[in-house]
Design an enzyme around this catalytic site. Structure first.
Site, short mmCIF file in Angstrom:
data_model
loop_
_atom_site.label_atom_id
_atom_site.label_comp_id
_atom_site.label_asym_id
_atom_site.label_seq_id
_atom_site.Cartn_x
_atom_site.Cartn_y
_atom_site.Cartn_z
N GLY A 1 0.83 -1.20 0.00
CA GLY A 1 0.00 0.00 0.00
C GLY A 1 0.86 1.24 0.00
N CYS A 2 0.35 2.30 0.58
CA CYS A 2 1.06 3.57 0.63
C CYS A 2 2.41 3.41 1.34
CB CYS A 2 0.21 4.61 1.35
SG CYS A 2 1.06 6.19 1.58
N PHE A 3 3.47 3.89 0.70
CA PHE A 3 4.79 3.72 1.30
C PHE A 3 4.98 4.50 2.59
CE2 PHE A 3 6.42 6.22 -2.69
CZ PHE A 3 5.87 7.41 -2.25
#
Length: 174
Positions: free
Chosen positions: A10-12
């Site tokens: 997902g979002c880093f």
């Protein structure tokens, strides 16, 4: 001594924040991997047309934390059964992916997923690929949660992952 692991869940910002909590982790760099253009920008990756994934590259000391322990935290802090999405973030750039650096990492990741499959109602869709290329994300993405703890997205999505790591993996914390 240092080794490298690369994962995307997902979002880093969220994955970076969770991994930075661990003892033995020296650095965590948010970036992009896969894809078919060199040096992609965040805007290009977010367009969903480059086939890059948001990932983090983790430099760690294997005498203090093992690769399998990094995988344990990785799987505990995202849903590996979600195809091309995590929470509110949708698109192939948010896919669950492990990018291996060695044959040993690949074997460890494959065995870990096989053992973990029985713990989920749905199949694990995490991809395992050999890392070919990694590009650091723009500077403003680095240490994003640390620099922006009151950001609404961070409070809603990164903070719970950090708290889960702190509560679940107390013996592995810095």
């Amino acid at each position: 001594m240092s080794e490298t692991a690369t994962v995307g869940g997902g979002c880093f910002w969220c994955t970076e924040a969770a991994m930075k909590e661990l003892a033995g982790v020296n650095t965590v760099t948010s970036g992009y991997a896969g894809g078919d253009i060199d040096n992609p920008t965040y805007k290009q990756v977010c367009s969903g047309t480059t086939d890059h994934a948001e990932v983090v590259q983790i430099e760690y000391d294997p005498t203090k934390i093992e690769y399998s322990e990094l995988l344990e935290v990785f799987f505990a802090t995202h849903d590996p059964t979600q195809l091309n999405r995590q929470g509110p973030d949708v698109g192939t750039q948010y896919r669950s992916i492990i990018l291996t650096h060695t044959a040993e990492q690949r074997a460890t990741a494959e065995a870990y997923i096989e053992a973990l499959n029985d713990h989920y109602d749905d199949a694990i869709v995490t991809e395992i690929e050999s890392l070919e290329r990694f590009w650091s994300a723009e500077e403003y993405h680095q240490d994003y949660f640390e620099k922006n703890p009151s950001d609404a997205y961070c409070r809603m999505h990164a903070q719970p992952k950090v708290e889960k790591v702190r509560e679940t993996f107390t013996e592995k914390l810095t």
